[in-house]
Write a protein that holds these residues in place. Structure first.
Motif, PDB file in Angstrom:
ATOM      1  N   ALA A 195       0.852  -1.194   0.000  1.00 56.06           N
ATOM      2  CA  ALA A 195       0.000   0.000   0.000  1.00 56.06           C
ATOM      3  C   ALA A 195       0.884   1.239   0.000  1.00 56.06           C
ATOM      4  CB  ALA A 195      -0.919  -0.012   1.221  1.00 56.06           C
ATOM      5  N   PRO A 196       1.147   1.799  -1.165  1.00 59.35           N
ATOM      6  CA  PRO A 196       1.998   2.989  -1.231  1.00 59.35           C
ATOM      7  C   PRO A 196       1.279   4.235  -0.718  1.00 59.35           C
ATOM      8  CG  PRO A 196       1.858   1.854  -3.362  1.00 59.35           C
ATOM      9  CD  PRO A 196       0.760   1.335  -2.497  1.00 59.35           C
ATOM     10  N   GLY A 197       2.076   5.162  -0.243  1.00 57.65           N
ATOM     11  CA  GLY A 197       1.570   6.491   0.044  1.00 57.65           C
ATOM     12  C   GLY A 197       1.837   7.406  -1.135  1.00 57.65           C
ATOM     13  N   ARG A 198       2.196   8.643  -0.854  1.00 57.00           N
ATOM     14  CA  ARG A 198       2.406   9.641  -1.912  1.00 57.00           C
ATOM     15  C   ARG A 198       3.646   9.277  -2.725  1.00 57.00           C
ATOM     16  NH1 ARG A 198      -2.300  12.747  -0.642  1.00 57.00           N
ATOM     17  NH2 ARG A 198      -2.516  12.599   1.621  1.00 57.00           N
ATOM     18  N   THR A 199       3.458   9.060  -4.011  1.00 51.33           N
ATOM     19  CA  THR A 199       4.540   8.599  -4.879  1.00 51.33           C
ATOM     20  C   THR A 199       4.538   9.404  -6.172  1.00 51.33           C
ATOM     21  OG1 THR A 199       4.193   6.367  -3.966  1.00 51.33           O
ATOM     22  CG2 THR A 199       5.582   6.547  -5.922  1.00 51.33           C
ATOM     23  N   ASP A 200       5.707   9.639  -6.716  1.00 48.95           N
ATOM     24  CA  ASP A 200       5.855  10.405  -7.959  1.00 48.95           C
ATOM     25  C   ASP A 200       5.622   9.494  -9.152  1.00 48.95           C
ATOM     26  OD1 ASP A 200       6.481  12.205  -9.937  1.00 48.95           O
ATOM     27  OD2 ASP A 200       8.644  12.093  -9.622  1.00 48.95           O
ATOM     28  N   THR A 201       4.404   9.492  -9.688  1.00 49.99           N
ATOM     29  CA  THR A 201       4.066   8.675 -10.849  1.00 49.99           C
ATOM     30  C   THR A 201       3.242   9.486 -11.830  1.00 49.99           C
ATOM     31  OG1 THR A 201       1.950   7.850  -9.998  1.00 49.99           O
ATOM     32  CG2 THR A 201       3.933   6.639  -9.337  1.00 49.99           C
ATOM     33  N   ALA A 202       3.050   8.915 -13.004  1.00 51.82           N
ATOM     34  CA  ALA A 202       2.209   9.578 -14.003  1.00 51.82           C
ATOM     35  C   ALA A 202       0.776   9.723 -13.510  1.00 51.82           C
ATOM     36  CB  ALA A 202       2.240   8.778 -15.312  1.00 51.82           C
ATOM     37  N   LEU A 203       0.337   8.818 -12.648  1.00 54.62           N
ATOM     38  CA  LEU A 203      -1.016   8.865 -12.102  1.00 54.62           C
ATOM     39  C   LEU A 203      -1.181  10.024 -11.128  1.00 54.62           C
ATOM     40  CD1 LEU A 203      -3.150   5.862 -10.991  1.00 54.62           C
ATOM     41  CD2 LEU A 203      -2.818   7.746  -9.387  1.00 54.62           C
ATOM     42  N   ASP A 215       2.217  23.906 -11.088  1.00 52.79           N
ATOM     43  CA  ASP A 215       3.619  23.566 -10.798  1.00 52.79           C
ATOM     44  C   ASP A 215       3.660  22.220 -10.071  1.00 52.79           C
ATOM     45  OD1 ASP A 215       6.198  23.315  -9.682  1.00 52.79           O
ATOM     46  OD2 ASP A 215       6.430  25.487  -9.495  1.00 52.79           O
ATOM     47  N   VAL A 216       4.122  21.173 -10.773  1.00 56.18           N
ATOM     48  CA  VAL A 216       4.148  19.828 -10.184  1.00 56.18           C
ATOM     49  C   VAL A 216       5.025  19.776  -8.940  1.00 56.18           C
ATOM     50  CG1 VAL A 216       4.802  17.419 -10.573  1.00 56.18           C
ATOM     51  CG2 VAL A 216       3.673  18.690 -12.391  1.00 56.18           C
ATOM     52  N   ALA A 217       6.209  20.377  -9.018  1.00 50.07           N
ATOM     53  CA  ALA A 217       7.134  20.337  -7.880  1.00 50.07           C
ATOM     54  C   ALA A 217       6.543  21.030  -6.658  1.00 50.07           C
ATOM     55  CB  ALA A 217       8.465  20.988  -8.264  1.00 50.07           C
ATOM     56  N   LYS A 218       5.886  22.152  -6.884  1.00 52.09           N
ATOM     57  CA  LYS A 218       5.259  22.862  -5.766  1.00 52.09           C
ATOM     58  C   LYS A 218       4.130  22.032  -5.162  1.00 52.09           C
ATOM     59  CE  LYS A 218       2.796  27.143  -4.617  1.00 52.09           C
ATOM     60  NZ  LYS A 218       2.251  28.420  -5.161  1.00 52.09           N
ATOM     61  N   GLY A 219       3.327  21.423  -6.026  1.00 54.31           N
ATOM     62  CA  GLY A 219       2.234  20.576  -5.544  1.00 54.31           C
ATOM     63  C   GLY A 219       2.739  19.374  -4.771  1.00 54.31           C
ATOM     64  N   ALA A 220       3.843  18.780  -5.253  1.00 57.72           N
ATOM     65  CA  ALA A 220       4.433  17.633  -4.546  1.00 57.72           C
ATOM     66  C   ALA A 220       4.950  18.055  -3.181  1.00 57.72           C
ATOM     67  CB  ALA A 220       5.553  17.029  -5.380  1.00 57.72           C
ATOM     68  N   ARG A 230       8.540  14.113   5.073  1.00 59.22           N
ATOM     69  CA  ARG A 230       8.472  15.386   4.361  1.00 59.22           C
ATOM     70  C   ARG A 230       8.933  15.307   2.906  1.00 59.22           C
ATOM     71  NH1 ARG A 230       5.655  15.801   8.047  1.00 59.22           N
ATOM     72  NH2 ARG A 230       5.484  17.517   9.545  1.00 59.22           N
ATOM     73  N   ARG A 231       8.624  14.200   2.266  1.00 58.94           N
ATOM     74  CA  ARG A 231       8.879  14.053   0.837  1.00 58.94           C
ATOM     75  C   ARG A 231       7.961  12.978   0.309  1.00 58.94           C
ATOM     76  NH1 ARG A 231      11.880   9.573  -0.755  1.00 58.94           N
ATOM     77  NH2 ARG A 231      12.992   8.435   0.879  1.00 58.94           N
ATOM     78  N   ILE A 232       7.843  12.896  -1.016  1.00 54.78           N
ATOM     79  CA  ILE A 232       7.094  11.812  -1.627  1.00 54.78           C
ATOM     80  C   ILE A 232       8.061  10.740  -2.114  1.00 54.78           C
ATOM     81  CG2 ILE A 232       5.175  13.320  -2.249  1.00 54.78           C
ATOM     82  CD1 ILE A 232       6.182  13.327  -5.102  1.00 54.78           C
ATOM     83  N   THR A 257       0.001  -6.930   4.566  1.00 54.31           N
ATOM     84  CA  THR A 257      -0.050  -5.651   3.869  1.00 54.31           C
ATOM     85  C   THR A 257       1.112  -4.797   4.333  1.00 54.31           C
ATOM     86  OG1 THR A 257      -2.468  -5.702   3.641  1.00 54.31           O
ATOM     87  CG2 THR A 257      -1.384  -3.557   3.456  1.00 54.31           C
ATOM     88  N   TYR A 258       1.977  -4.452   3.412  1.00 57.79           N
ATOM     89  CA  TYR A 258       3.130  -3.603   3.714  1.00 57.79           C
ATOM     90  C   TYR A 258       2.795  -2.166   3.285  1.00 57.79           C
ATOM     91  CZ  TYR A 258       6.476  -7.292   4.911  1.00 57.79           C
ATOM     92  OH  TYR A 258       7.148  -8.310   5.535  1.00 57.79           O
ATOM     93  N   VAL A 259       2.766  -1.262   4.237  1.00 57.76           N
ATOM     94  CA  VAL A 259       2.507   0.140   3.965  1.00 57.76           C
ATOM     95  C   VAL A 259       3.828   0.846   3.705  1.00 57.76           C
ATOM     96  CG1 VAL A 259       1.599   2.296   4.909  1.00 57.76           C
ATOM     97  CG2 VAL A 259       0.413   0.143   5.353  1.00 57.76           C
ATOM     98  N   VAL A 260       3.922   1.517   2.557  1.00 57.59           N
ATOM     99  CA  VAL A 260       5.150   2.219   2.159  1.00 57.59           C
ATOM    100  C   VAL A 260       4.773   3.679   1.950  1.00 57.59           C
ATOM    101  CG1 VAL A 260       7.107   2.229   0.568  1.00 57.59           C
ATOM    102  CG2 VAL A 260       5.876   0.092   1.002  1.00 57.59           C
ATOM    103  N   ASP A 261       4.772   4.441   3.041  1.00 53.11           N
ATOM    104  CA  ASP A 261       4.165   5.779   2.980  1.00 53.11           C
ATOM    105  C   ASP A 261       4.981   6.854   3.685  1.00 53.11           C
ATOM    106  OD1 ASP A 261       3.788   5.122   5.627  1.00 53.11           O
ATOM    107  OD2 ASP A 261       1.711   5.855   5.697  1.00 53.11           O
TER     108      ASP A 261
END
Length: 267
Positions: A195-203, A215-220, A230-232, A257-261
């Motif tokens: 179960a991923p948390g916030r991740t940098d993907t096309a989705l 601004d993608v970087a600002k939104g991330a 404090r990062r994705i 279930t492995y949470v990666v968040d």
């Protein structure tokens, strides 16, 4: 520090963890699925990359070493497509050892604005697609005593604004996986969830772009404020956990279930 011969052999063997084995990964044309394909192939495995966009699947497969990759186009919500993809994998490589279900899409919105068609499509792709790929893969995985990893999300466990359909679909994936693990344990097949948390993907980038006012970087960065670290995440960081669960090192892990968040759920 010197390293003896046995340690060298062990290190090489670990690097070739998937030597001679075959993975089928859906949603493999980008993001976490593509990262899993590369990681599995880097450890000696062969990968059937499945994506709704065939060209993306082919591009990822071509980037894998030697003949380690086969790219296929398929809609995981279409049983005919799924059956054909699994058959192609076995026809090409003669076996199937691992399955990772990454295929999915995000469709955010308040319930007032969601049509039933949009809700059903979310369920059909995430829950239905996971079911279909598992169903068609299991006859082959039983022969190899293989492993399945289904990709859920922290949205299955935490309420998020305008995310009811996605969260419900990922909750279904999580519950289905636990039930399936019990059904196939006697066959020697393991089933786990990441179960991923916030991740940098096309989705996720369109979400970050909107949140950052274009601004993608600002939104991330704004999104990362809710994460303990404090990062994705990078896709490769999630992929590393998935390939661990497919490996012999996780031989006593199933129905987990492995949470990666980055610690988000702990806050």
């Amino acid at each position: 520090m010197s390293v003896d011969g046995e340690e060298v052999v062990a290190a090489v063997a670990a690097h070739r963890e998937f030597d001679g084995l075959v993975l089928l990964v859906t949603g493999g044309g980008s993001g976490i699925g593509a990262a899993v394909a590369r990681d599995y192939a880097a450890h000696g495995g062969r990968v059937v990359v499945v994506d709704k966009e065939e060209s993306r699947a082919i591009d990822v497969a071509r980037g894998l070493p030697g003949d380690a990759g086969l790219g296929l186009g398929a809609d995981v919500a279409d049983e005919g497509d799924v059956g054909s993809a699994v058959r192609s994998a076995v026809d090409r490589y003669g076996r199937l050892d691992s399955v990772v279900n990454c295929a999915g899409h995000a469709d955010l919105g308040r319930i007032d604005d969601l049509s039933y068609g949009r809700w059903k499509r979310m369920m059909d792709v995430h829950a239905g697609g996971t079911f279909l790929v598992c169903k068609h893969s299991l006859p082959h995985l039983r022969r190899t005593q293989g492993s399945i990893v289904n990709v859920s999300s922290i949205s299955a466990f935490a309420a998020q604004a305008e995310n009811c359909a996605y969260g419900a679909a990922k909750g279904a994936v999580t519950a289905f996986s636990k039930q399936l693990a019990g059904d196939v344990a006697a066959d020697g097949v393991r089933v786990n969830v990441v179960a991923p948390g916030r991740t940098d993907t096309a989705l996720t980038r369109p979400v970050y772009r909107e949140r950052g006012g274009g601004d993608v970087a600002k939104g991330a960065a704004l999104t990362a404020e809710s994460v303990m670290q404090r990062r994705i995440a990078r896709p490769s960081e999630v992929a590393a956990v998935i390939t661990f669960l497919l490996s012999g090192a996780a031989s006593f892990v199933t129905a987990a279930t492995y949470v990666v968040d980055g610690g988000e759920l702990a806050q």
